[in-house]
Scaffold this motif. Structure first.
Motif, PDB file in Angstrom:
ATOM      1  N   VAL A 275       0.996  -1.151   0.110  1.00 43.45           N
ATOM      2  CA  VAL A 275       0.128  -0.142   0.168  1.00 43.45           C
ATOM      3  C   VAL A 275       0.929   1.158  -0.032  1.00 43.45           C
ATOM      4  CG1 VAL A 275      -1.439   1.415   1.456  1.00 43.45           C
ATOM      5  CG2 VAL A 275      -1.869  -0.922   1.022  1.00 43.45           C
ATOM      6  N   ILE A 276       1.785   1.404   0.740  1.00 43.79           N
ATOM      7  CA  ILE A 276       2.676   2.484   1.035  1.00 43.79           C
ATOM      8  C   ILE A 276       3.682   2.605  -0.220  1.00 43.79           C
ATOM      9  CG2 ILE A 276       4.760   3.451   2.088  1.00 43.79           C
ATOM     10  CD1 ILE A 276       3.844   1.883   4.746  1.00 43.79           C
ATOM     11  N   ALA A 277       3.903   1.395  -0.928  1.00 41.21           N
ATOM     12  CA  ALA A 277       4.568   1.578  -2.222  1.00 41.21           C
ATOM     13  C   ALA A 277       3.795   1.946  -3.309  1.00 41.21           C
ATOM     14  CB  ALA A 277       5.316   0.127  -2.501  1.00 41.21           C
ATOM     15  N   GLY A 278       2.471   1.534  -3.318  1.00 41.10           N
ATOM     16  CA  GLY A 278       1.546   1.864  -4.395  1.00 41.10           C
ATOM     17  C   GLY A 278       1.287   3.523  -4.471  1.00 41.10           C
ATOM     18  N   PHE A 279       1.130   3.837  -3.219  1.00 45.14           N
ATOM     19  CA  PHE A 279       1.163   5.370  -2.969  1.00 45.14           C
ATOM     20  C   PHE A 279       2.209   6.037  -3.715  1.00 45.14           C
ATOM     21  CE2 PHE A 279      -2.609   4.390  -0.151  1.00 45.14           C
ATOM     22  CZ  PHE A 279      -3.700   5.311  -0.743  1.00 45.14           C
ATOM     23  N   ILE A 280       3.334   5.822  -3.045  1.00 39.59           N
ATOM     24  CA  ILE A 280       4.507   6.416  -3.523  1.00 39.59           C
ATOM     25  C   ILE A 280       4.787   6.500  -4.923  1.00 39.59           C
ATOM     26  CG2 ILE A 280       6.893   6.119  -3.417  1.00 39.59           C
ATOM     27  CD1 ILE A 280       6.865   5.341  -0.352  1.00 39.59           C
ATOM     28  N   PHE A 281       4.453   5.441  -5.610  1.00 40.88           N
ATOM     29  CA  PHE A 281       4.723   5.167  -7.182  1.00 40.88           C
ATOM     30  C   PHE A 281       3.803   6.126  -7.907  1.00 40.88           C
ATOM     31  CE2 PHE A 281       7.666   1.826  -6.515  1.00 40.88           C
ATOM     32  CZ  PHE A 281       8.702   2.192  -7.383  1.00 40.88           C
ATOM     33  N   TYR A 282       2.244   6.050  -7.276  1.00 42.85           N
ATOM     34  CA  TYR A 282       1.437   6.853  -7.734  1.00 42.85           C
ATOM     35  C   TYR A 282       1.901   8.359  -7.866  1.00 42.85           C
ATOM     36  CZ  TYR A 282      -3.097   9.178  -8.750  1.00 42.85           C
ATOM     37  OH  TYR A 282      -4.025  10.008  -9.278  1.00 42.85           O
TER      38      TYR A 282
END
Length: 164
Positions: A143-150
């Motif tokens: 979830v954290i990585a998804g937000f960061i990449f978004y």
């Protein structure tokens, strides 16, 4: 079983060659920023890959990530690549340690992890703790990585539009 292990090792080798040849900056530009699809779709694809890569389904990562990406209509390439990045051999001890750490809050062993030696025997003795912890760790990290990449993709897209 032997064929399955050889295929898993072969997919890792293909990934290493591909990634080494491109380098991180070129890989990020060509395979993340310039691919088709929305930023949301790409971020979900990356998050799925990271989740599966950190999950306790050792040996099934490639099959699971491709199958789920097809079912969820996500970017199969990004999902596969990020599942491989997270399961690189030098990340494995950190993944196992983090999984045991997160699992220790929900399943307690006979003695605390800080008082135990970190080896394969510890993981075997605390298998349920490892499985639950790895699912929690995989969920949080993806979830954290998804937000960061978004937000990274959104930032670079806006930056590119300003220059043109």
């Amino acid at each position: 079983m032997k064929n399955f292990i050889q295929n898993s090792i072969q997919s890792q080798k293909i990934f290493y060659r591909y990634f080494r040849r491109k380098g991180f900056k070129r890989f990020f530009k060509e395979n993340i920023l310039e691919t088709d699809g929305s930023n949301k779709n790409k971020a979900f694809s990356i998050a799925l890959g990271i989740f599966i890569g950190l999950s306790p389904f050792w040996g099934f990562h490639s099959v699971l990530v491709i199958s789920l990406a097809v079912i969820l209509k996500l970017n199969k390439f990004l999902s596969f690549i990020f599942s491989q990045i997270i399961s690189l051999p030098f990340f494995v001890p950190f993944t196992i340690a983090a999984s045991l750490f997160f699992g220790s809050y929900f399943i307690s062993g006979e003695k605390p992890l800080t008082e135990q030696e970190f080896n394969l025997e510890t993981v075997k003795e605390n298998l349920l703790q490892y499985i639950i912890g790895s699912l929690i760790f995989a969920s949080l990290f993806s979830v954290i990585a998804g937000f960061i990449f978004y937000f990274l993709m959104k930032f670079f897209k806006e930056k590119k539009e300003k220059t043109h």
